[in-house]
Enzyme design. Structure first.
Site, PDB file in Angstrom:
ATOM      1  N   ASP A   1      25.373 -11.011 -26.207  1.00 51.18           N
ATOM      2  CA  ASP A   1      24.436 -10.059 -25.600  1.00 51.18           C
ATOM      3  C   ASP A   1      23.154 -10.808 -25.233  1.00 51.18           C
ATOM      4  O   ASP A   1      22.510 -11.407 -26.103  1.00 51.18           O
ATOM      5  CB  ASP A   1      24.133  -8.920 -26.589  1.00 51.18           C
ATOM      6  CG  ASP A   1      23.384  -7.772 -25.949  1.00 51.18           C
ATOM      7  OD1 ASP A   1      22.399  -8.016 -25.217  1.00 51.18           O
ATOM      8  OD2 ASP A   1      23.770  -6.613 -26.192  1.00 51.18           O
TER       9      ASP A   1
ATOM     10  N   HIS B   1      25.920  -7.175 -22.721  1.00 54.73           N
ATOM     11  CA  HIS B   1      25.238  -5.942 -23.127  1.00 54.73           C
ATOM     12  C   HIS B   1      26.055  -4.703 -22.736  1.00 54.73           C
ATOM     13  O   HIS B   1      25.509  -3.627 -22.588  1.00 54.73           O
ATOM     14  CB  HIS B   1      23.838  -5.908 -22.511  1.00 54.73           C
ATOM     15  CG  HIS B   1      22.925  -4.917 -23.158  1.00 54.73           C
ATOM     16  ND1 HIS B   1      22.669  -4.896 -24.514  1.00 54.73           N
ATOM     17  CD2 HIS B   1      22.206  -3.894 -22.631  1.00 54.73           C
ATOM     18  CE1 HIS B   1      21.828  -3.911 -24.786  1.00 54.73           C
ATOM     19  NE2 HIS B   1      21.527  -3.285 -23.666  1.00 54.73           N
TER      20      HIS B   1
ATOM     21  N   SER C   1      22.402   0.917 -26.198  1.00 53.13           N
ATOM     22  CA  SER C   1      21.119   0.241 -26.171  1.00 53.13           C
ATOM     23  C   SER C   1      20.005   1.152 -26.692  1.00 53.13           C
ATOM     24  O   SER C   1      20.055   1.551 -27.858  1.00 53.13           O
ATOM     25  CB  SER C   1      20.842  -0.276 -24.751  1.00 53.13           C
ATOM     26  OG  SER C   1      19.829  -1.241 -24.738  1.00 53.13           O
TER      27      SER C   1
END
Length: 184
Positions: free
Chosen positions: A137, A164, A74
């Site tokens: 996601d 995610h 991320s």
């Protein structure tokens, strides 16, 4: 230079990195790979994940260099990409990578999205680029994940059911590190 070290750079908002998502599990399993060392440290400025704080930490404290695979999740993926614009590293593994601040004030404040991505420079500084992305996601549009894969000509592992990547185990990641280690 041979691959000898992995560094896990988490997403923003992580407090105790050892007990968040798959980070501690991956740390333990990468350290079992012969000849590999994995570093997992709590990041400074964990909420905003400012580029001006994280990139120097990655260089000075985590020692990311030509023998390192940076595993970025991320915000950590954004940090890995920006780091690789100006530093040579063995490889980057991007998990849930994206290209914009997503209209989020905190993401904008991080600084990663204030200028265009330098895909060619990243490719020139990195020996291997692996990317994990999932079409479901909830935070990242698939189009942005695809843009990263195309810009970096990454080895893309595409999923439809991983969200995610906030699960506690991530065996595909360990396989990717093994493969990179064997590519030495």
């Amino acid at each position: 230079m041979p691959l000898s070290k992995a560094v896990i750079v988490p997403g923003n908002g992580v407090g105790d990195i050892q007990h968040c998502n798959w980070y501690g599990w991956a740390h333990k399993n990468i350290n079992k790979i012969p000849g590999m060392t994995c570093l997992l440290k709590n990041m400074p400025d964990p909420v905003t994940a400012r580029e001006t704080v994280w990139l120097p930490f990655m260089e000075e404290t985590l020692g990311c260099d030509e023998e390192t695979v940076i595993i970025g999740h991320s915000s950590g993926a954004a940090a890995a990409m920006r780091y690789a614009e100006t530093h040579k590293v063995f490889a980057i593994i991007l998990v849930g990578a994206y290209t914009s601040d997503l209209g989020d004030k905190n993401e904008r404040a991080s600084g990663y999205f204030s200028r265009p991505w330098e895909w060619e420079r990243i490719r020139g500084n990195v020996g291997h680029i692996v990317q994990f992305g999932s079409r479901d996601d909830p935070f990242l549009p698939w189009a942005e994940q695809q843009e990263v894969a195309e810009g970096l000509q990454a080895e893309l592992h595409e999923y439809t059911d991983r969200g995610h990547f906030m699960n506690t185990h991530f065996p595909e990641l360990i396989k990717a590190v093994h493969k990179l280690r064997e590519a030495n």
